[in-house]
Design an enzyme around this catalytic site. Structure first.
Site, short mmCIF file in Angstrom:
data_model
loop_
_atom_site.label_atom_id
_atom_site.label_comp_id
_atom_site.label_asym_id
_atom_site.label_seq_id
_atom_site.Cartn_x
_atom_site.Cartn_y
_atom_site.Cartn_z
N VAL A 187 68.95 21.80 0.98
CA VAL A 187 67.49 21.92 1.12
C VAL A 187 67.23 22.89 2.28
O VAL A 187 67.82 22.74 3.36
CB VAL A 187 66.84 20.55 1.39
CG1 VAL A 187 65.34 20.70 1.59
CG2 VAL A 187 67.14 19.59 0.24
N ARG A 233 70.99 19.31 13.51
CA ARG A 233 71.30 20.15 14.68
C ARG A 233 70.31 21.28 14.88
O ARG A 233 70.30 21.91 15.94
CB ARG A 233 72.73 20.69 14.58
CG ARG A 233 73.78 19.59 14.78
CD ARG A 233 75.19 20.16 14.93
NE ARG A 233 76.12 19.14 15.40
CZ ARG A 233 76.94 18.45 14.60
NH1 ARG A 233 76.94 18.65 13.30
NH2 ARG A 233 77.77 17.55 15.11
N GLY A 242 71.74 9.78 10.92
CA GLY A 242 70.37 9.65 11.42
C GLY A 242 69.73 10.99 11.72
O GLY A 242 70.21 12.04 11.32
N PHE A 243 68.60 10.92 12.45
CA PHE A 243 67.73 12.08 12.71
C PHE A 243 67.44 12.78 11.38
O PHE A 243 67.71 13.94 11.17
CB PHE A 243 68.36 13.04 13.73
CG PHE A 243 67.31 13.78 14.51
CD1 PHE A 243 66.50 13.12 15.42
CD2 PHE A 243 67.07 15.13 14.32
CE1 PHE A 243 65.50 13.78 16.13
CE2 PHE A 243 66.08 15.81 15.01
CZ PHE A 243 65.30 15.13 15.92
N MET A 301 68.43 22.99 6.16
CA MET A 301 68.01 21.86 6.99
C MET A 301 69.25 21.19 7.59
O MET A 301 70.25 20.99 6.91
CB MET A 301 67.26 20.85 6.16
CG MET A 301 66.00 21.44 5.62
SD MET A 301 64.64 20.34 5.90
CE MET A 301 63.32 21.33 5.22
N SER A 302 69.13 20.84 8.87
CA SER A 302 70.23 20.20 9.58
C SER A 302 69.65 19.47 10.78
O SER A 302 68.71 19.99 11.42
CB SER A 302 71.22 21.27 10.07
OG SER A 302 72.06 20.74 11.07
N HIS A 352 68.02 14.86 3.83
CA HIS A 352 68.36 13.45 3.62
C HIS A 352 67.37 12.82 2.64
O HIS A 352 67.76 12.00 1.80
CB HIS A 352 68.29 12.67 4.94
CG HIS A 352 69.27 13.12 5.99
ND1 HIS A 352 68.88 13.74 7.14
CD2 HIS A 352 70.62 13.03 6.03
CE1 HIS A 352 69.95 14.02 7.88
NE2 HIS A 352 71.01 13.60 7.23
N LYS A 364 75.37 21.01 1.70
CA LYS A 364 75.46 21.88 2.88
C LYS A 364 76.81 21.66 3.57
O LYS A 364 77.44 22.58 4.04
CB LYS A 364 74.33 21.61 3.88
CG LYS A 364 74.38 22.65 5.02
CD LYS A 364 73.21 22.54 5.92
CE LYS A 364 73.41 21.48 6.97
NZ LYS A 364 74.49 21.79 7.93
#
Ligand code: PAF
Length: 283
Positions: free
Chosen positions: A176, A187, A31-32, A184-185, A37, A149
């Site tokens: 990405v 976290r 999620g998040f 992108m993460s 994603h 990643k």
């Protein structure tokens, strides 16, 4: 878009005769969701007739002092992004149903789980391999998509599906990045504005290593020293590991070639970030 919480319900849909020849594409997540994603979901949309997204913050892949309790969550935003990417089913199981009392089975992928994040986060990849196995058994995907990643995670899952003859195609999708290079993460949400700036040192280090390699420097000792030096310039950055390894086996190397993986894990303040590049591949 259907939201399913029950394992039995999800599995019933996956194995129902009405599924017929329809291919299921599956994107497992915690999620998040972010643009990384979204890239998996868009590719999944092309590869499957039915696109399933799972959202499950998997407790057994977090260590004792890690961020399980504070892991960022935003279901409404996740649903919006999922809709926009053409997701058919969002599967959101509960911890109680995934790991009921008495649960005692685990999946271990031995050697490839040991170095890098496996050394810093003991047991992490057992947790990942176990939950991905469970999710595959529930969702029964024909194809599952993961981001590069988490390079080692992807390697572990590829090894596991091959070793256990799981009938699912594993697709790895490129990292990405934000416009300034930060990978992108979910976290990244933990970073303060000044930490966000310091976090760019990972991408600067990657670029430095790639420049050196392209200009003919193939000694891993030199590449490692120079890459670490870039990160060490940031006072809030603490290196967990900076390692050059064989991109297929994750074995240590002395001389780099085009298949060499540079993998980094760096703590920026309290936030541990990872990034990587394969020296001979495009950034
Ligand atoms: O990459 C992730 O988000 C997780 O490790 C995964 C693959 C969904 C397993 O919990």
């Amino acid at each position: 878009m259907k939201i399913i919480n029950s394992i039995v319900h999800m599995q019933a849909l996956a194995i129902a005769p009405e599924r017929g020849e329809r291919r299921i594409a599956f994107v497992p997540t915690m999620g998040f969701l972010h643009e990384g994603h979204a890239s998996l979901l868009r590719e999944g949309r092309k590869r499957g007739d039915v696109l399933v997204l799972s959202i499950f913050v998997n407790p057994i892949q977090f260590g004792k002092n890690e961020d399980l309790d504070s892991y960022p969550r935003d279901m409404d935003r996740d649903f919006q992004l999922a809709e926009a990417c053409g997701v058919d089913i969002v599967f959101i199981p509960t911890v109680a149903e995934m790991y009921p009392d008495g649960f005692q089975t685990g999946v271990t992928v031995r050697d490839i789980s040991l170095p890098l994040c496996g050394a810093s986060r003991p047991g992490h990849f057992d947790g990942v391999a176990t939950v991905v196995t469970k999710l595959f058994n529930i969702v029964r995907p024909d194809v599952a998509l993961f981001g590069c990643k988490d390079f080692q995670q992807l390697a572990v899952i590829r090894r596991m599906t091959a070793d256990l003859n799981m009938p699912v195609e594993i697709v790895g999708m490129p990292i990405v990045r934000e416009a300034d290079g930060l990978a992108m993460s979910s976290r990244n949400a933990y970073l303060s504005p000044s930490e966000r700036q310091s976090a760019l040192s990972l991408f600067r280090a990657i670029k430095r290593a790639r420049e050196l390699f392209a200009s003919g420097e193939h000694s891993i000792a030199v590449l490692e020293k120079e890459t670490c030096a870039v990160i060490e310039q940031e006072s809030t950055a603490a290196i967990d590991y900076v390692e050059f390894r064989d991109g297929a086996t994750l074995h240590k190397l002395e001389v780099a070639d085009g298949n060499t993986l540079l993998a980094l894990a760096v703590k920026i303040g309290q936030t541990r970030l990872i990034d990587n590049t394969v020296l001979g591949e495009e950034l």
